[in-house]
Design a protein around this motif. Structure first.
Motif, PDB file in Angstrom:
ATOM      1  N   SER A  28       0.765  -0.991  -0.027  1.00 16.59           N
ATOM      2  CA  SER A  28       0.049  -0.184   0.056  1.00 16.59           C
ATOM      3  C   SER A  28       1.003   1.224  -0.223  1.00 16.59           C
ATOM      4  CB  SER A  28      -0.909   0.044   1.225  1.00 16.59           C
ATOM      5  OG  SER A  28      -0.086  -0.217   2.348  1.00 16.59           O
ATOM      6  N   VAL A  29       2.521   1.347   0.195  1.00 14.64           N
ATOM      7  CA  VAL A  29       2.922   2.449   0.146  1.00 14.64           C
ATOM      8  C   VAL A  29       2.977   2.805  -1.281  1.00 14.64           C
ATOM      9  CG1 VAL A  29       5.100   1.135  -0.633  1.00 14.64           C
ATOM     10  CG2 VAL A  29       5.260   3.024   0.865  1.00 14.64           C
ATOM     11  N   PHE A  30       2.513   2.254  -2.255  1.00 13.41           N
ATOM     12  CA  PHE A  30       2.588   2.593  -3.517  1.00 13.41           C
ATOM     13  C   PHE A  30       1.037   3.280  -4.063  1.00 13.41           C
ATOM     14  CE2 PHE A  30       5.649  -0.900  -3.972  1.00 13.41           C
ATOM     15  CZ  PHE A  30       6.725  -0.138  -3.929  1.00 13.41           C
ATOM     16  N   ALA A  31       0.221   3.166  -3.038  1.00 12.19           N
ATOM     17  CA  ALA A  31      -1.247   3.596  -3.277  1.00 12.19           C
ATOM     18  C   ALA A  31      -1.379   5.015  -3.984  1.00 12.19           C
ATOM     19  CB  ALA A  31      -1.979   3.576  -2.303  1.00 12.19           C
ATOM     20  N   GLY A  32      -0.586   5.904  -3.412  1.00 14.10           N
ATOM     21  CA  GLY A  32      -0.637   7.310  -4.143  1.00 14.10           C
ATOM     22  C   GLY A  32       0.153   7.372  -5.382  1.00 14.10           C
ATOM     23  N   LEU A  33       1.087   6.447  -5.522  1.00 16.82           N
ATOM     24  CA  LEU A  33       1.926   6.539  -7.076  1.00 16.82           C
ATOM     25  C   LEU A  33       1.146   5.995  -8.094  1.00 16.82           C
ATOM     26  CD1 LEU A  33       4.718   7.087  -8.243  1.00 16.82           C
ATOM     27  CD2 LEU A  33       5.462   4.885  -7.586  1.00 16.82           C
ATOM     28  N   VAL A  34       0.491   4.981  -8.001  1.00 21.20           N
ATOM     29  CA  VAL A  34       0.101   4.134  -8.884  1.00 21.20           C
ATOM     30  C   VAL A  34      -0.909   4.804  -9.799  1.00 21.20           C
ATOM     31  CG1 VAL A  34      -1.466   1.969  -9.689  1.00 21.20           C
ATOM     32  CG2 VAL A  34       0.483   1.593  -7.847  1.00 21.20           C
ATOM     33  N   PRO A  35      -1.939   5.431  -9.223  1.00 20.56           N
ATOM     34  CA  PRO A  35      -2.697   6.337 -10.134  1.00 20.56           C
ATOM     35  C   PRO A  35      -2.309   7.351 -10.996  1.00 20.56           C
ATOM     36  CG  PRO A  35      -3.805   6.090  -7.944  1.00 20.56           C
ATOM     37  CD  PRO A  35      -2.261   5.699  -7.725  1.00 20.56           C
ATOM     38  N   MET A  36      -1.003   7.846 -10.506  1.00 22.89           N
ATOM     39  CA  MET A  36      -0.454   8.784 -11.381  1.00 22.89           C
ATOM     40  C   MET A  36       0.529   8.100 -12.387  1.00 22.89           C
ATOM     41  SD  MET A  36       0.646  11.436  -8.037  1.00 22.89           S
ATOM     42  CE  MET A  36       0.728  12.774  -9.281  1.00 22.89           C
ATOM     43  N   LEU A  37       0.717   6.787 -12.553  1.00 24.85           N
ATOM     44  CA  LEU A  37       1.614   6.130 -13.567  1.00 24.85           C
ATOM     45  C   LEU A  37       0.750   6.168 -15.002  1.00 24.85           C
ATOM     46  CD1 LEU A  37       3.090   3.183 -11.471  1.00 24.85           C
ATOM     47  CD2 LEU A  37       4.066   5.607 -12.118  1.00 24.85           C
ATOM     48  N   ASP A  38       1.765   6.272 -15.902  1.00 29.12           N
ATOM     49  CA  ASP A  38       0.960   6.281 -17.289  1.00 29.12           C
ATOM     50  C   ASP A  38       0.152   5.211 -17.590  1.00 29.12           C
ATOM     51  OD1 ASP A  38       0.990   6.116 -20.372  1.00 29.12           O
ATOM     52  OD2 ASP A  38       2.200   8.025 -19.972  1.00 29.12           O
ATOM     53  N   GLY A  95       5.777  16.436  -3.768  1.00 33.90           N
ATOM     54  CA  GLY A  95       7.014  15.934  -4.839  1.00 33.90           C
ATOM     55  C   GLY A  95       6.251  14.517  -5.420  1.00 33.90           C
ATOM     56  N   LEU A  96       5.166  14.113  -4.974  1.00 37.18           N
ATOM     57  CA  LEU A  96       4.823  12.697  -5.774  1.00 37.18           C
ATOM     58  C   LEU A  96       4.612  12.979  -7.170  1.00 37.18           C
ATOM     59  CD1 LEU A  96       4.152   9.787  -5.043  1.00 37.18           C
ATOM     60  CD2 LEU A  96       2.014  10.537  -4.535  1.00 37.18           C
ATOM     61  N   GLY A  97       4.220  14.322  -7.682  1.00 37.72           N
ATOM     62  CA  GLY A  97       4.061  14.516  -9.066  1.00 37.72           C
ATOM     63  C   GLY A  97       5.118  14.306  -9.785  1.00 37.72           C
ATOM     64  N   GLU A  98       6.193  14.977  -9.230  1.00 39.62           N
ATOM     65  CA  GLU A  98       7.603  15.062  -9.800  1.00 39.62           C
ATOM     66  C   GLU A  98       8.227  13.486 -10.014  1.00 39.62           C
ATOM     67  OE1 GLU A  98       9.274  17.392 -11.644  1.00 39.62           O
ATOM     68  OE2 GLU A  98       7.546  18.412 -11.500  1.00 39.62           O
ATOM     69  N   LEU A  99       7.949  12.551  -8.959  1.00 38.26           N
ATOM     70  CA  LEU A  99       8.279  11.422  -8.827  1.00 38.26           C
ATOM     71  C   LEU A  99       7.752  10.679 -10.168  1.00 38.26           C
ATOM     72  CD1 LEU A  99       9.965   9.218  -7.587  1.00 38.26           C
ATOM     73  CD2 LEU A  99       8.176   8.650  -5.837  1.00 38.26           C
ATOM     74  N   SER A 100       6.673  10.944  -9.965  1.00 38.10           N
ATOM     75  CA  SER A 100       5.692  10.059 -11.073  1.00 38.10           C
ATOM     76  C   SER A 100       6.006  10.305 -12.388  1.00 38.10           C
ATOM     77  CB  SER A 100       4.198  10.128 -10.840  1.00 38.10           C
ATOM     78  OG  SER A 100       3.907  11.408 -10.997  1.00 38.10           O
ATOM     79  N   LYS A 101       6.361  11.498 -12.914  1.00 42.54           N
ATOM     80  CA  LYS A 101       6.892  12.195 -13.976  1.00 42.54           C
ATOM     81  C   LYS A 101       8.136  11.359 -14.410  1.00 42.54           C
ATOM     82  CE  LYS A 101       6.094  16.288 -15.158  1.00 42.54           C
ATOM     83  NZ  LYS A 101       5.978  17.774 -15.207  1.00 42.54           N
TER      84      LYS A 101
END
Length: 233
Positions: free
Chosen positions: A18-28, A206-212
């Motif tokens: 679940s640590v990736f829960a915020g990241l996954v929806p922002m991936l391509d 910073g999650l936006g820049e990380l996902s980019k």
């Protein structure tokens, strides 16, 4: 089924996909995302070394990764060390091609005796575990922490990997010199620095820049500039 690139994400030591829960929806959207989970968490048995974990995950993934897919291996913290080991073994195990790796703030791949670490560092890690699972779960957290020693002592043979990849550092690894170790040992990896701490890498704006940065590494031909996402509160 129409997507031909699969990103596999491996969580860190504390066993929370679940640590990736915020990241996954922002991936391509061009990516399939597969998050593996530690089925031995909270149990005394299970893989003890990075090699054993790599073999366990590689075996399990055979039935989940289509043979016609390109694969990107990713991991966070100790999960990144496992992902790197898996990358060095991938061609011998899978027909699918390995396209890249994503290493999210791992430590160095060298033997570490945690009994010789600063007691403050050990206490900080235990406190983080208690924050995740609750202070009433002290015995549960301490029991899992005993697995860290064998894991860190198993980092003996540095994996050979000469392919593409992304290495993400944080303020913690930059200050400690860990980032320089990765630059020296894996100079072909693209470097992205996230101005945050190790335990808050997946939080905040910073999650936006990380996902980019991850999207650019995973699908550079489809989205050379990355997707634009709103800031995360």
């Amino acid at each position: 089924d129409n997507n031909r690139t699969t990103l596999i994400l491996i969580h860190g030591f504390w066993g929370l996909g679940s640590v990736f829960a915020g990241l996954v929806p922002m991936l391509d959207d061009a990516l399939n995302v597969l998050i593996v989970h530690d089925p031995f968490f909270g149990r005394p048995q299970g893989p003890q070394t990075v090699y054993d974990w790599a073999v366990f995950y590689l075996t399990a993934l055979k039935e989940h990764v289509p043979s016609d897919h390109c694969v990107i291996l990713g991991g966070y913290s100790s999960g990144a060390l496992i992902a790197l080991k898996m990358a060095s073994m991938w061609c011998a195990w899978h027909a699918a091609s390995l396209k890249s790796i994503i290493l999210l703030d791992p430590g160095i791949y060298e033997v570490t005796d945690i009994s010789k670490l600063d007691p403050t560092a050990i206490d900080d890690e235990l406190q983080h575990g208690l924050q995740l699972f609750g202070h009433d779960q002290r015995a549960y957290v301490q029991q899992h922490f005993t697995k860290l020693g064998p894991l860190m002592l198993s980092l003996r043979e540095q994996p050979k990997y000469c392919g593409r990849g992304l290495y993400v550092s944080t303020n913690d690894t930059l200050k400690s010199g860990v980032s320089q170790w990765w630059a020296n040992n894996y100079p072909l990896l693209q470097v992205h620095h996230a101005s945050t701490t190790h335990h808050t890498l997946f939080e905040g704006n910073g999650l936006g820049e990380l996902s980019k940065a991850i999207n650019q590494q995973c699908v550079p031909n489809l989205h050379p500039l990355g997707r634009n996402f709103p800031a995360v509160a």
